[in-house]
Design a protein around this motif. Structure first.
Motif, PDB file in Angstrom:
ATOM      1  N   ASN A 132      -7.014   7.676   0.705  1.00  0.00           N
ATOM      2  CA  ASN A 132      -7.955   6.610   1.036  1.00  0.00           C
ATOM      3  C   ASN A 132      -8.142   6.540   2.543  1.00  0.00           C
ATOM      4  O   ASN A 132      -7.200   6.278   3.279  1.00  0.00           O
ATOM      5  CB  ASN A 132      -7.431   5.269   0.501  1.00  0.00           C
TER       6      ASN A 132
ATOM      7  N   ILE B 257      -7.808   3.063   5.613  1.00  0.00           N
ATOM      8  CA  ILE B 257      -6.621   2.465   6.216  1.00  0.00           C
ATOM      9  C   ILE B 257      -6.917   2.099   7.667  1.00  0.00           C
ATOM     10  O   ILE B 257      -7.425   2.909   8.434  1.00  0.00           O
ATOM     11  CB  ILE B 257      -5.437   3.444   6.170  1.00  0.00           C
ATOM     12  N   ASP B 258      -6.593   0.889   8.030  1.00  0.00           N
ATOM     13  CA  ASP B 258      -6.821   0.417   9.391  1.00  0.00           C
ATOM     14  C   ASP B 258      -5.480   0.369  10.111  1.00  0.00           C
ATOM     15  O   ASP B 258      -4.768  -0.635  10.078  1.00  0.00           O
ATOM     16  CB  ASP B 258      -7.481  -0.959   9.364  1.00  0.00           C
ATOM     17  N   LEU B 259      -5.110   1.472  10.749  1.00  0.00           N
ATOM     18  CA  LEU B 259      -3.835   1.540  11.457  1.00  0.00           C
ATOM     19  C   LEU B 259      -3.810   0.599  12.655  1.00  0.00           C
ATOM     20  O   LEU B 259      -2.746   0.113  13.048  1.00  0.00           O
ATOM     21  CB  LEU B 259      -3.575   2.976  11.917  1.00  0.00           C
TER      22      LEU B 259
ATOM     23  N   TRP C 206       2.783   2.596   2.298  1.00  0.00           N
ATOM     24  CA  TRP C 206       2.664   3.410   3.507  1.00  0.00           C
ATOM     25  C   TRP C 206       4.062   3.666   4.057  1.00  0.00           C
ATOM     26  O   TRP C 206       4.500   3.049   5.025  1.00  0.00           O
ATOM     27  CB  TRP C 206       1.799   2.694   4.548  1.00  0.00           C
TER      28      TRP C 206
ATOM     29  N   MET D  61      -3.544   9.556   8.408  1.00  0.00           N
ATOM     30  CA  MET D  61      -4.128   9.108   7.147  1.00  0.00           C
ATOM     31  C   MET D  61      -3.969  10.149   6.053  1.00  0.00           C
ATOM     32  O   MET D  61      -3.779   9.814   4.883  1.00  0.00           O
ATOM     33  CB  MET D  61      -5.604   8.777   7.354  1.00  0.00           C
TER      34      MET D  61
ATOM     35  N   THR E  64      -2.240   8.721   2.512  1.00  0.00           N
ATOM     36  CA  THR E  64      -2.971   8.585   1.258  1.00  0.00           C
ATOM     37  C   THR E  64      -4.321   9.256   1.397  1.00  0.00           C
ATOM     38  O   THR E  64      -4.744   9.612   2.488  1.00  0.00           O
ATOM     39  CB  THR E  64      -3.164   7.095   0.896  1.00  0.00           C
TER      40      THR E  64
ATOM     41  N   ASN F 179       0.811  -1.217   0.000  1.00  0.00           N
ATOM     42  CA  ASN F 179       0.000   0.000   0.000  1.00  0.00           C
ATOM     43  C   ASN F 179       0.845   1.268   0.000  1.00  0.00           C
ATOM     44  O   ASN F 179       0.313   2.369   0.042  1.00  0.00           O
ATOM     45  CB  ASN F 179      -0.927   0.010   1.220  1.00  0.00           C
TER      46      ASN F 179
END
Length: 505
Positions: free
Chosen positions: A230, A233-235, A182, A224, A228, A180
């Motif tokens: 989007n 995102i599940d941090l 990140w 976030m 991105t 992704n």
């Protein structure tokens, strides 16, 4: 207080203790002191000439995120990210010029073999023994153990067994984060590994500039936006997945989020520098310092002008060449696990500074520092064309700042397009850019050129050759814009090959 504005804080007491200790151990290597009265870093003596104030080695050194794929292929050092020049004249193994390539001598091969600079299990390499000895993460993250649980014994900087690290679980986290793109999360995970390996780094890292808030929603919102557009995102999943990579590792979710914000607010090109992060940065006050990578040259030559009166009472301007050659050495802020002479930064004065003045750096995004000449993108016309194609300068959207509070609702600074020299030795370079931004500007240029053509329809007979050329340029630009359309999930960093000739756009 507005929920979208997060105040920042610095643990000055902890930071002051560390800085005083660091400055006292290297008195002859710099011009800095810590003023306890104002809790600020100041000069020991007046510096009336431009030049180096101090050199600082990394507190936590990480290779640039853009180079990770090259590190895995053995083209860059696994620890510091430096480009490896294995063959004579900087030629790499796969540079494509086999007929002109000079083979590596037997002596060079033997030297790298004896020093163990090439990993025997994978393609990873190191630039020297210093980086190899400091790279504790390589075996941990790259080599799968043969035992039933696929686990490594995690040892600390003193060599004592501290925890158990599960390789297969880490690979799942690594795939999730890197697929992704990140980069902020990945670099923070690497910082956590460094701190877990050397607990002496914890106080220094946590005392740096951070968001003074325990509001999880607010922290997640800021992170976030940096990662991105989007918002799915599940941090928390990343945090949970990373935590189970260890048997005894414990970290609260709020602390994990704060670590991400600390890295974002304090890193310089992906690494942490303690002194650099402690110096005040301001958008309103005039800066008297600047920072850049150290090029190895400590001597600065400049001209000093003075006025003199002659016997005839006239005034003459005299110029004198002044050579500033200070005796400076790098300040090692991490002496337990990170004494390394790589990625040294140079903090130098850009104005006359007294020992009572506050040291100030420009307040900007240092996570992707670029040279001034790299900020401009020029489309060069063909040698046979007389048309001057306009130069494109990428705009920068600045983050609104109120006092020491950051407004996370505003769009963060968009990274400008820049070519790095990291790939120069093997025929490729890395370009960092915002594709949507470039496409939008190209569209504007194409529309402007088309409008100019329509306005000049009545004068086609008089400037026939000129309009034909402009039409060709506009059509080529429109074609280029269409080619820039990409899928939304495409990574924003791309590798490009530099051609010897540039065609007309």
């Amino acid at each position: 207080m507005d929920e979208d504005i997060i105040p920042t804080r610095v643990q000055k007491e902890t930071l002051a203790t560390l800085l005083k200790k660091i400055f006292s151990k290297s008195k002859s290597a710099h011009l800095l002191r810590y003023d306890s009265g104002s809790n600020e870093i100041k000069l020991k003596i007046d510096k009336l000439s431009l030049g180096i104030v101090c050199l600082e080695a990394p507190y936590i050194l990480l290779p640039n995120y853009d180079l990770i794929n090259l590190v895995e292929k053995g083209k860059c050092c696994s620890y510091c990210g430096a480009v490896l020049k294995i063959y004579d004249k900087g030629k790499m193994k796969d540079d494509g010029n086999k007929s002109d390539r000079e083979k590596q001598t037997a002596q060079d091969k033997h030297e790298r073999f004896v020093n163990g600079l090439d990993c025997f299990t994978c393609e990873v390499r190191w630039c020297d023994k210093q980086c190899k000895n400091l790279d504790f993460k390589h075996n941990l993250l790259c080599h799968r153990p043969s035992n039933k649980t696929a686990s490594h014994n995690f040892t600390d900087v003193d060599g004592s067994e501290k925890d158990t690290f599960y390789f297969d679980r880490w690979k799942k986290v690594d795939k999730m984060v890197r697929s992704n793109n990140w980069d902020l999360v990945y670099n923070t995970l690497m910082c956590i590994l460094h701190i877990y390996y050397d607990s002496n780094l914890k106080d220094g890292f946590e005392s740096l500039k951070c968001f003074d808030s325990d509001d999880i929603t607010l922290l997640e919102s800021f992170i976030m936006r940096k990662l991105t557009n989007n918002e799915s995102i599940d941090l928390k999943t990343v945090w949970e997945s990373f935590s189970i990579c260890f048997k005894h590792f414990e970290m609260e979710y709020v602390q994990f989020l704060k670590y991400i914000t600390i890295f974002q607010l304090n890193n310089y090109n992906g690494s942490i520098y303690l002194i650099f992060s402690s110096i005040k940065k301001s958008k309103t006050a005039d800066p008297n310092l600047k920072v850049e990578y150290f090029d190895g040259n400590t001597t600065h030559v400049y001209e000093e002008f003075s006025l003199r009166t002659t016997e005839t009472k006239s005034i003459k301007i005299l110029s004198e060449e002044v050579i500033d050659d200070p005796s400076v050495k790098p300040i090692y802020t991490n002496r337990a696990s990170g004494i390394v002479d790589k990625q040294i930064i140079e903090i130098s004065s850009c104005d006359k500074i007294t020992n009572l003045e506050e040291l100030i750096l420009p307040d900007q995004d240092y996570s992707n520092p670029v040279d001034v000449e790299d900020d401009d993108i020029a489309f060069i016309s063909d040698d046979n064309s007389d048309i001057d194609v306009p130069k494109i300068i990428l705009p920068v959207v600045k983050v609104k700042q109120i006092s020491n509070k950051l407004d996370v609702n505003h769009i963060p600074k968009i990274r400008t397009a820049s070519f790095t020299s990291s790939g120069a030795s093997f025929g490729e370079g890395i370009i960092k850019y915002n594709r949507d931004q470039i496409r939008e500007m190209l569209e504007n240029i194409s529309h402007n050129l088309i409008n100019e053509e329509s306005d000049d329809e009545n004068a086609i007979d008089e400037i026939h050759s000129s309009t034909d050329s402009e039409s060709t340029v506009s059509k080529n630009i429109v074609s280029l814009v269409k080619n820039l359309q990409v899928a939304p999930n495409t990574q924003r960093r791309k590798s490009v090959k530099f051609e010897e000739t540039v065609a007309t756009i």
